[in-house]
Motif scaffolding. Structure first.
Motif, short mmCIF file in Angstrom:
data_model
loop_
_atom_site.label_atom_id
_atom_site.label_comp_id
_atom_site.label_asym_id
_atom_site.label_seq_id
_atom_site.Cartn_x
_atom_site.Cartn_y
_atom_site.Cartn_z
N VAL A 1 0.72 7.08 -6.28
CA VAL A 1 -0.49 7.88 -6.49
C VAL A 1 -0.23 9.31 -6.07
CG1 VAL A 1 -2.88 8.19 -5.76
CG2 VAL A 1 -2.02 5.89 -6.25
N VAL A 2 0.43 9.47 -4.89
CA VAL A 2 0.70 10.82 -4.41
C VAL A 2 1.62 11.56 -5.38
CG1 VAL A 2 1.87 12.13 -2.59
CG2 VAL A 2 0.29 10.27 -2.00
N GLY B 1 0.65 3.78 -2.83
CA GLY B 1 0.21 5.09 -2.35
C GLY B 1 1.19 6.18 -2.75
N THR B 2 2.49 5.87 -2.60
CA THR B 2 3.50 6.85 -2.97
C THR B 2 3.38 7.22 -4.45
OG1 THR B 2 4.96 5.78 -1.37
CG2 THR B 2 5.97 7.33 -2.91
N LEU C 1 0.83 -1.20 0.00
CA LEU C 1 0.00 0.00 0.00
C LEU C 1 0.86 1.25 0.00
CD1 LEU C 1 -3.02 -0.74 2.35
CD2 LEU C 1 -3.08 0.05 -0.02
#
Lengths: 508, 292, 316
Positions: free
Chosen positions: B44-45, B41-42, B37
């Motif tokens: 996506v950010v 997540g990284t 995740l």
């Protein structure tokens, strides 16, 4: 870039013999001289797939190169890479004001099966070329073929066609045995027999083509190498690595990026001659207006193309015709250069297109060129959609008229400036769909005079016409580049990049 | 039909290899989930923040400054058209991530829908869909995809169609089996007699039961999608320059490998790490299921 | 072989017929969607339209789809895959020439993968959730995410170039060169299929750990760990065969990418080039050959399993 060096389908070509005999600066890519040594295998990397031995189907240098080594044409290109030289035809002569061409065949010329090359074989071959739907028109002036005896014939021409001899030297006009030696055309092209320096051992379009020495070859001592193995290698890295490691001896049509990374002495560079062009489809409503086409010409950053895409192997265009040719002359106004204000001005009064599709051959140089053009046209509000395609596919799309913009490359096959001009006219002005009688009449005037000043004036007039109407835009002038290892000698590369395998020898 | 379900798709093989774990597996599963995740997540950010992380436009050319080594102005150097490599890598996430999601979610939705319909209707429709899925599974996945992309032309639309045509089968089979199981178990008969309407039964009974497995397939499909998209660009069938797509960047940088190696290495590395993130996610999910 | 098994094999063989017909149909339909006019391809880009139309008639392109399909099936059954539009060469001949390269790369890749899989899986299953197990599983997860084309490029750059042990492109001359040329491409293929194989074998071995016959063996006093491993491994063979077959199918694609990267003139490179030059019959031929290879692979794996595995129940 894929150099579609081509056999022009000139309806009627007039002009030029004198210059054909004029030897220009030699383009000898040999590494020093010395006594040729026989033997060895020549490993060559070709830049494109091999399209097979049927001349009429060929569109790529890779194909002409292999084809002419097996099914040799009547006339050869000289070792200077530019003049015409005796081959299967030991001599030829125009008579009756250029309406007759008398050809004598070399008495030693045999096909690789041992049977002699006769005038009947040549007559059959000419009929076959003429019937070809793609290039047949190049031989359209030949009305009648008169076989005089076994080794001589006379071609009766409908008009004085002094350009014909140049076409007889072209790689896809190979001399074949009469009636394909009793086989069907299909069978023959799969396993051809010719009078060339090599015979076919095996071939595949995308893999290896293996040619073996023809022991009965008519030129003494030739060929020097026992075997030629041509391998299709499109990846520039692989080309560089194979040349460096010695897995390959030569690499055809290498890209500027490859040439730039090769060690000193590995890259042979001809005179600046090849001319990449941006062809515009004038039959498309969006590009029907000459002002729009000219605006595109003024938007392009030619410096970025020459220095960036071509890695400084080339220079900004000086006109629409390939340079380094006899009687070449620049347009009277300077050719297109980047001038965004002028481009905007031209567009202001015109119906400017919003979006255009650009097809480019999928090599590293063309890819960067396409991206430069995309950005440049974006600056004048034209969005460009890029489509990369295999060289043959791009050519197919262009010649069947199914495109907006295409990146292509133009070059001569003889030394005279009118030769590429005739090609441009014969291809419906470089496939753009723009053709006027004006260009033809200029070229006819050019052919009718022998005064160099008048010839240059005609070329200037033609350059002016194509600058003003801009059916296509020259993007640069760039040399043919060949990767050659130091063990390879006497490779006589023409300015357009094709050469004979039979003159080459390898030091042991 | 064979009892041994061979699958042409690498997806099946990856997702199908269940990992029996001991209670401790729950922990390792959780760690994998968290790390997975974190990685995803990284990305996506970074994708969201790309415009703030670099001042360069990823498609802005400066051809005369092509192939420059790293400098303060261009921390990772410039590519073959003089574009900022860092900006291209960052903005690449805005191309690759959405496309990867799209090409995995669409087949999942289609497959689930077909599975439900087949399970319910049975009969000739079911038989037909299952024969088609047999046929598709007999085809080597990638070959089928290459031919589809070749036939439909380059670009995102073709990739989407190709992934969907190939990818729906596993989901359809999974859901269909579940529907059949539930029907046989009598849930549905009971529910139907109780007056529940069909869509509600599906939502309440079928989908929850398949959700976890679907999710596991989905994540392993994402791993596949990320690497396959790049592979297609590499083969020349995918997205083209100047779009900052990682696979296309790798392919375009190849001619310059001897002089500018990082242009080939970096996009590949970025793809690998993202794929690893998805793989960890999928694996974590798997472990947690096993732990139950 | 019992009659049940025999019937199974027979049924399995019979099921091939509709599958093959389907493959031919799919191959034909897919390519009829493709851009470009096949007749124009044959006639040449600058041939007049009349010539193109004549070619279309000659090729039967103006006939309805079903008719072309029937003709095509008959042609393929007769062993004729058609001729290339570009070169006029027989597609079959070209395929036969390139098949050995692709099969060698894929087979060697699968072999390499097996050689790595068995020890790793055994090591991992020895102490489930032990350090080794975790390490190996992590490696497997990592392996799944590696883009094959990139691994290939890196292998050329990091291994082939600095060491000079392997040719950077092509297959060279002679058997020695050929094998040497295959080492790196096959290794890359092995890497691309390794992870699922390790995971699957490990999982099977652990399931067997709890299986009755292993427990029975244990109570019977076969305490020695090595013997137990042998037991488990032998019983894991059928599932290993299945997963290997599936991964071998995948390896065939791996070879497409690997052949392009390493410049090997196999089926994969052929398919990519034929696609980019829009040579329809050639693309069609490659697709059929690839599909048939996969079908045969699964067939063999199913049959071998049916014969080998005592526990396989035969169901319709």
């Amino acid at each position: 870039m894929a150099h579609h060096t081509r056999l022009a389908a000139t309806a009627v070509a007039a002009a030029l013999t004198a210059s054909l005999l004029a030897a220009c600066a030699g383009s000898d890519a040999s590494n020093g001289s010395g006594e040729p040594v026989a033997g060895g295998t020549l490993n060559v990397l070709r830049a494109n797939p091999f399209e097979g031995f049927e001349g009429d189907k060929q569109t790529l240098n890779s194909s002409y190169q292999i084809s002419q080594a097996v099914i040799e044409p009547l006339i050869r290109i000289g070792e200077d890479g530019e003049s015409l030289a005796p081959g299967l035809a030991s001599s030829w002569r125009y008579t009756k004001g250029g309406t007759r061409l008398a050809i004598e065949l070399d008495p030693d010329a045999n096909f690789s099966d041992g049977s002699p090359v006769t005038a009947d074989d040549v007559a059959f071959s000419i009929e076959t070329w003429k019937a070809g739907p793609n290039y047949g028109a190049s031989f359209g002036s030949i009305e009648e073929i008169e076989v005089v005896d076994e080794k001589s014939l006379v071609l009766h021409l409908s008009v004085p066609d002094t350009a014909l001899v140049a076409f007889l030297a072209w790689g896809n006009a190979g001399v074949m045995p009469e009636d394909f030696g009793g086989r069907s055309a299909e069978e023959y092209y799969q396993d051809p027999i010719g009078a060339g320096a090599f015979t076919v051992d095996s071939w595949s379009a995308n893999g290896e083509v293996v040619l073996e020495k023809n022991d009965d070859y008519y030129l003494e001592d030739r060929p020097y190498v026992d075997e030629v193995v041509s391998t299709f290698a499109s990846d520039p890295n692989s080309v560089t690595l194979q040349l460096q490691s010695g897995e390959a001896d030569m690499a055809d049509e290498i890209l500027p990026v490859t040439a730039a990374t090769l060690p000193e002495g590995f890259a042979f560079q001809g005179p600046e001659h090849l001319t990449p062009v941006l062809v515009m489809n004038t039959k498309e409503a969006a590009l029907a207006d000459a002002d729009v086409r000219r605006a595109i010409g003024y938007a392009i950053d030619y410096e970025a193309i020459a220095d960036g895409a071509l890695k400084a192997y080339g220079s900004a265009p000086e006109g629409s015709l390939p340079t380094n040719l006899e009687n070449w002359a620049p347009p009277s106004e300077p050719y297109f250069s980047r001038d965004l204000d002028r481009a905007e001005e031209l567009l202001a009064g015109a119906e400017a297109p919003d979006e255009l599709d650009l097809i480019y051959p999928n090599d590293a140089s063309s890819s960067v060129m396409a991206q430069v053009i995309q950005e440049n046209l974006g600056e004048i509000g034209i969005e460009v959609e890029l489509t990369s395609a295999d060289a043959g596919t791009a050519y197919g799309a262009m010649s069947s008229g199914d495109f907006d913009l295409v990146i292509f490359s133009n070059n001569a096959i003889t030394t005279d400036a009118s030769d590429p001009a005739w090609y441009i006219v014969a291809t419906n002005t470089m496939f753009s769909g723009y053709l006027t009688d004006e260009a033809i009449s200029i070229l006819t005037d050019y052919a009718s005079t022998s005064d160099p000043a008048a010839k240059e004036a005609a070329i200037t007039e033609l350059q002016d016409l194509w600058s003003t109407e801009a059916p296509y835009i020259a993007l640069a002038h760039t040399p043919a580049l060949e990767g050659i290892r130091d063990v390879v000698h006497d490779a006589h590369v023409t300015p357009w990049g094709v050469y004979y395998f039979d003159t080459i020898w390898k030091s042991q | 039909m064979s009892i041994i379900s061979s699958t042409a798709s690498p997806l099946g093989a990856i997702a199908g290899a269940t990992e029996p774990t001991r209670p401790r597996g729950r922990w390792s599963g959780r760690i994998k989930l968290v790390v997975g995740l974190l990685i995803v997540g990284t990305y996506v950010v970074l994708a969201l923040l790309a415009p703030w992380l670099t001042s360069h436009d990823p498609t802005d050319q400066d051809i005369l400054n092509a192939l420059q080594p790293p400098s303060p102005e261009h921390p990772l150097g410039t590519d073959e058209a003089g574009r900022d490599e860092l900006a291209r890598l960052l903005y690449g996430a805005r191309i690759d991530l959405p496309i990867a999601f799209l090409v995995t979610v669409l087949p999942c939705l289609l497959g689930t829908a077909l599975g439900v319909v087949c399970g319910y209707l049975g009969g000739w429709f079911d038989a037909m869909v299952m024969r088609v899925s047999d046929l598709l599974q007999a085809f080597p996945t990638y070959i089928l995809m290459i031919v589809l992309v070749f036939s439909l032309g380059h670009g995102v639309r073709s990739l989407l169609i190709a992934f969907t045509v190939v990818g729906w089968v596993v989901y359809a089979r999974l859901v269909r089996t579940e529907v059949l199981r539930i029907r046989e178990a009598g849930y549905i008969t009971a529910a139907v007699t109780a007056g529940f309407r069909t869509p509600r039964i599906i939502v309440r009974h079928v989908l929850p039961n398949t959700l976890r497995q679907t999710l596991i397939y989905l994540t392993s499909d994402l791993v596949f999608a990320v690497t396959a998209l790049a592979a297609f660009s590499f083969l020349g069938f995918g997205i083209q320059q100047p779009t900052p797509e990682w696979g296309a960047m790798t392919a375009a940088a190849q001619p310059y490998m001897t002089t500018n190696m990082s242009l080939t290495v970096l996009p590949g590395l970025v793809i690998t790490v993202l794929a690893l993130g998805f793989a960890l996610l999928g694996d974590g999910l798997q472990d947690r299921r096993g732990a139950r | 072989m019992s009659s049940g098994r025999f019937a199974f094999v027979l049924r399995r063989l019979l099921s091939l017929a509709p599958l093959l017909l389907g493959i031919l149909l799919l191959a034909m339909l897919l390519l009829s969607l493709a851009p470009g006019d096949p007749a124009r391809q044959v006639a040449g880009p600058r041939a007049p339209q009349s010539e193109v139309d004549a070619v279309a008639t000659e090729l039967g392109l103006d006939r309805p789809v079903w008719e072309r399909y029937v003709r095509y099936v008959g042609q393929v059954l007769g062993g004729d895959l058609g001729t290339s539009f570009k070169t006029g060469q027989a597609v079959g001949g070209q395929v036969v020439e390139q098949l050995p390269i692709t099969l060698s790369v894929a087979a060697l890749g699968v072999l390499f993968a097996l050689l790595v899989t068995v020890p790793l899986a055994v090591a991992a299953a020895r102490r489930p959730d032990g350090l080794m197990d975790h390490l190996i599983r992590l490696l497997a997860v990592f392996g799944i995410g590696l883009p094959t084309f990139w691994v290939a490029i890196m292998a050329i750059r990091m291994v082939a170039l600095p060491t000079g042990w392997f040719p950077v492109a092509g297959t060279g001359e002679g058997t020695g060169d050929f094998l040497r040329a295959l080492v790196l491409p096959s290794s890359v293929v092995a890497v691309s299929i390794l992870a699922p194989m390790v995971r699957s074998l490990r999982a099977t071995m652990m399931e067997l750990e709890d299986a009755e016959f292993v427990l029975a063996a244990r109570t019977l006093g076969f305490g020695g760990l090595s013997l137990l491993r042998q037991f488990q491994l032998r019983n894991a063979v059928p599932s290993l065969i299945t997963v290997t077959a599936a991964q071998a199918g995948y390896a065939l694609f791996g070879t497409v990418v690997v052949e392009v990267a390493f410049g090997l003139p196999g089926l994969g490179q052929g398919l990519v080039v034929a696609s980019s030059t829009q040579d329809f019959p050639l693309v069609q031929g490659y697709v059929i050959v690839f599909a048939v290879l996969v079908v045969l692979l699964y067939l063999v794996s199913d049959i071998v399993n049916a014969v080998v595995d005592p526990r396989v129940r035969i169901t319709a």
